[in-house]
Design a protein around this motif. Structure first.
Motif, PDB file in Angstrom:
ATOM      1  N   PHE A 121       5.320  -3.166  -8.586  1.00  3.50           N
ATOM      2  CA  PHE A 121       6.200  -3.076  -7.417  1.00  3.50           C
ATOM      3  C   PHE A 121       7.291  -4.131  -7.540  1.00  3.50           C
ATOM      4  N   ASP A 122       8.557  -3.698  -7.615  1.00  2.16           N
ATOM      5  CA  ASP A 122       9.703  -4.605  -7.695  1.00  2.16           C
ATOM      6  C   ASP A 122      10.285  -4.826  -6.307  1.00  2.16           C
ATOM      7  N   ALA A 123      10.659  -6.062  -6.019  1.00  2.00           N
ATOM      8  CA  ALA A 123      11.233  -6.391  -4.717  1.00  2.00           C
ATOM      9  C   ALA A 123      12.719  -6.063  -4.699  1.00  2.00           C
ATOM     10  N   PRO A 124      13.224  -5.553  -3.573  1.00  4.05           N
ATOM     11  CA  PRO A 124      14.676  -5.402  -3.452  1.00  4.05           C
ATOM     12  C   PRO A 124      15.334  -6.778  -3.322  1.00  4.05           C
ATOM     13  N   GLU A 125      16.643  -6.797  -3.411  1.00  2.00           N
ATOM     14  CA  GLU A 125      17.368  -8.064  -3.346  1.00  2.00           C
ATOM     15  C   GLU A 125      17.155  -8.733  -1.991  1.00  2.00           C
ATOM     16  N   GLY A 126      16.856 -10.024  -2.001  1.00  4.04           N
ATOM     17  CA  GLY A 126      16.639 -10.770  -0.771  1.00  4.04           C
ATOM     18  C   GLY A 126      15.185 -10.902  -0.376  1.00  4.04           C
ATOM     19  N   ILE A 127      14.273 -10.311  -1.150  1.00  4.21           N
ATOM     20  CA  ILE A 127      12.841 -10.358  -0.838  1.00  4.21           C
ATOM     21  C   ILE A 127      12.108 -11.057  -1.975  1.00  4.21           C
ATOM     22  N   THR A 128      11.179 -11.951  -1.628  1.00  4.01           N
ATOM     23  CA  THR A 128      10.298 -12.569  -2.612  1.00  4.01           C
ATOM     24  C   THR A 128       8.859 -12.377  -2.151  1.00  4.01           C
ATOM     25  N   PHE A 129       7.938 -12.482  -3.109  1.00  5.48           N
ATOM     26  CA  PHE A 129       6.524 -12.301  -2.822  1.00  5.48           C
ATOM     27  C   PHE A 129       5.781 -13.612  -3.022  1.00  5.48           C
ATOM     28  N   THR A 130       4.738 -13.816  -2.225  1.00  3.70           N
ATOM     29  CA  THR A 130       3.820 -14.925  -2.431  1.00  3.70           C
ATOM     30  C   THR A 130       2.429 -14.331  -2.540  1.00  3.70           C
ATOM     31  N   THR A 131       1.637 -14.844  -3.477  1.00  5.44           N
ATOM     32  CA  THR A 131       0.250 -14.384  -3.595  1.00  5.44           C
ATOM     33  C   THR A 131      -0.667 -15.566  -3.361  1.00  5.44           C
ATOM     34  N   ASP A 132      -1.712 -15.319  -2.606  1.00  3.50           N
ATOM     35  CA  ASP A 132      -2.695 -16.333  -2.290  1.00  3.50           C
ATOM     36  C   ASP A 132      -4.053 -15.775  -2.702  1.00  3.50           C
ATOM     37  N   GLY A 133      -4.331 -15.830  -4.002  1.00  4.68           N
ATOM     38  CA  GLY A 133      -5.560 -15.246  -4.516  1.00  4.68           C
ATOM     39  C   GLY A 133      -5.330 -13.791  -4.882  1.00  4.68           C
ATOM     40  N   PRO A 134      -6.364 -13.137  -5.401  1.00  2.25           N
ATOM     41  CA  PRO A 134      -6.192 -11.758  -5.872  1.00  2.25           C
ATOM     42  C   PRO A 134      -6.147 -10.720  -4.758  1.00  2.25           C
ATOM     43  N   THR A 135      -6.439 -11.085  -3.507  1.00  2.95           N
ATOM     44  CA  THR A 135      -6.476 -10.085  -2.446  1.00  2.95           C
ATOM     45  C   THR A 135      -5.543 -10.392  -1.279  1.00  2.95           C
ATOM     46  N   LYS A 136      -4.751 -11.428  -1.359  1.00  2.24           N
ATOM     47  CA  LYS A 136      -3.842 -11.761  -0.260  1.00  2.24           C
ATOM     48  C   LYS A 136      -2.429 -11.936  -0.804  1.00  2.24           C
ATOM     49  N   LEU A 137      -1.455 -11.375  -0.091  1.00  4.53           N
ATOM     50  CA  LEU A 137      -0.067 -11.517  -0.512  1.00  4.53           C
ATOM     51  C   LEU A 137       0.822 -11.594   0.714  1.00  4.53           C
ATOM     52  N   GLY A 138       2.035 -12.094   0.512  1.00  2.00           N
ATOM     53  CA  GLY A 138       3.011 -12.202   1.586  1.00  2.00           C
ATOM     54  C   GLY A 138       4.361 -11.693   1.123  1.00  2.00           C
ATOM     55  N   VAL A 139       5.100 -11.090   2.041  1.00  4.20           N
ATOM     56  CA  VAL A 139       6.460 -10.615   1.787  1.00  4.20           C
ATOM     57  C   VAL A 139       7.381 -11.545   2.573  1.00  4.20           C
ATOM     58  N   VAL A 140       8.312 -12.222   1.885  1.00  2.00           N
ATOM     59  CA  VAL A 140       9.154 -13.245   2.507  1.00  2.00           C
ATOM     60  C   VAL A 140      10.620 -12.877   2.334  1.00  2.00           C
ATOM     61  N   GLY A 141      11.405 -13.070   3.406  1.00  2.00           N
ATOM     62  CA  GLY A 141      12.840 -12.816   3.337  1.00  2.00           C
ATOM     63  C   GLY A 141      13.517 -13.254   4.619  1.00  2.00           C
ATOM     64  N   ILE A 142      14.852 -13.080   4.677  1.00  2.00           N
ATOM     65  CA  ILE A 142      15.590 -13.497   5.873  1.00  2.00           C
ATOM     66  C   ILE A 142      15.932 -12.314   6.765  1.00  2.00           C
ATOM     67  N   ASP A 143      15.856 -11.086   6.256  1.00  2.00           N
ATOM     68  CA  ASP A 143      16.180  -9.893   7.027  1.00  2.00           C
ATOM     69  C   ASP A 143      14.886  -9.287   7.565  1.00  2.00           C
ATOM     70  N   LYS A 144      14.678  -9.354   8.873  1.00  6.41           N
ATOM     71  CA  LYS A 144      13.417  -8.910   9.486  1.00  6.41           C
ATOM     72  C   LYS A 144      13.133  -7.440   9.192  1.00  6.41           C
ATOM     73  N   GLN A 145      14.144  -6.607   9.266  1.00  4.58           N
ATOM     74  CA  GLN A 145      13.960  -5.176   9.032  1.00  4.58           C
ATOM     75  C   GLN A 145      13.546  -4.906   7.594  1.00  4.58           C
ATOM     76  N   LEU A 146      14.168  -5.587   6.636  1.00  8.13           N
ATOM     77  CA  LEU A 146      13.854  -5.380   5.228  1.00  8.13           C
ATOM     78  C   LEU A 146      12.461  -5.887   4.884  1.00  8.13           C
ATOM     79  N   VAL A 147      12.055  -7.028   5.457  1.00  6.12           N
ATOM     80  CA  VAL A 147      10.710  -7.560   5.222  1.00  6.12           C
ATOM     81  C   VAL A 147       9.662  -6.573   5.720  1.00  6.12           C
ATOM     82  N   GLY A 148       9.864  -6.023   6.913  1.00  2.00           N
ATOM     83  CA  GLY A 148       8.921  -5.051   7.462  1.00  2.00           C
ATOM     84  C   GLY A 148       8.867  -3.768   6.655  1.00  2.00           C
TER      85      GLY A 148
END
Length: 184
Positions: A121-148
């Motif tokens: 899965f590739d992130a669109p521009e402006g989105i980064t991912f964080t992983t916290d172990g093999p079963t937890k991840l986060g989607v981070v960005g400044i645009d609320k609509q795009l993050v959702g």
């Protein structure tokens, strides 16, 4: 009467707001966002009682459409200001034996979700991912609509099923469970 639309949008220090006709641009420490406000709604810069900057969203009359656009426009502008100062994050978790996520950099994830192949899965521009172990991840960005939207697309890769609860879900999401077939 729009109660949300009447509230002024506070502009914290370090955030620069430009209003060019119907286009509102917000520049802050995390990035830049812009939004075109719908036609009858106007946005004006102002100051509150303590001298801090605020944005006032105004509507020309009390017609039904203008009242709806009033609250919507104010909320979208407030979300832009919050996005460039704090940013947004959606957390997801993966449930299932053998289901896992592997980070391939800040903008690429590889999922093992019980299919015969792994999913990249590739992130669109402006989105980064964080992983916290093999079963937890986060989607981070400044645009609320795009993050959702990105979080919803990741969840769509393997929706939680109702019998065992396996799949990708939002953190804290409650999955309604069904009882399996009755054995004799």
């Amino acid at each position: 009467m729009s109660r949300i639309g009447k509230l002024p949008v506070p502009v914290p220090a370090g955030v620069d707001v430009t209003i060019d006709g119907q286009v509102v641009g917000v520049k802050g420490p995390k990035g830049t966002l812009s939004h075109t406000v719908a036609a009858p709604i106007t946005v004006e810069k102002g100051q509150d009682d303590e001298g801090r900057g605020v944005l006032d969203v105004k509507r020309p009359d009390d017609s039904r459409d203008n009242k709806a656009l009033h609250g919507l426009s104010r909320t979208l502008i407030n979300n832009m200001v919050l996005g460039v100062t704090e940013g947004y994050e959606k957390k997801l978790e993966i449930v299932g034996v053998g289901y896992r996520v592997l980070s391939k950099g800040p903008t690429k994830l590889e999922f093992q979700l019980g299919y015969s192949h792994s999913i990249v899965f590739d992130a669109p521009e402006g989105i980064t991912f964080t992983t916290d172990g093999p079963t937890k991840l986060g989607v981070v960005g400044i645009d609320k609509q795009l993050v959702g939207e990105v979080a919803a697309n990741i969840r769509k890769l393997r929706k939680p099923e109702p019998y065992k609860g396996k799949g990708v879900r939002y953190a804290g999401e409650n999955i309604r469970r069904k009882v399996g077939k009755a054995g004799k």
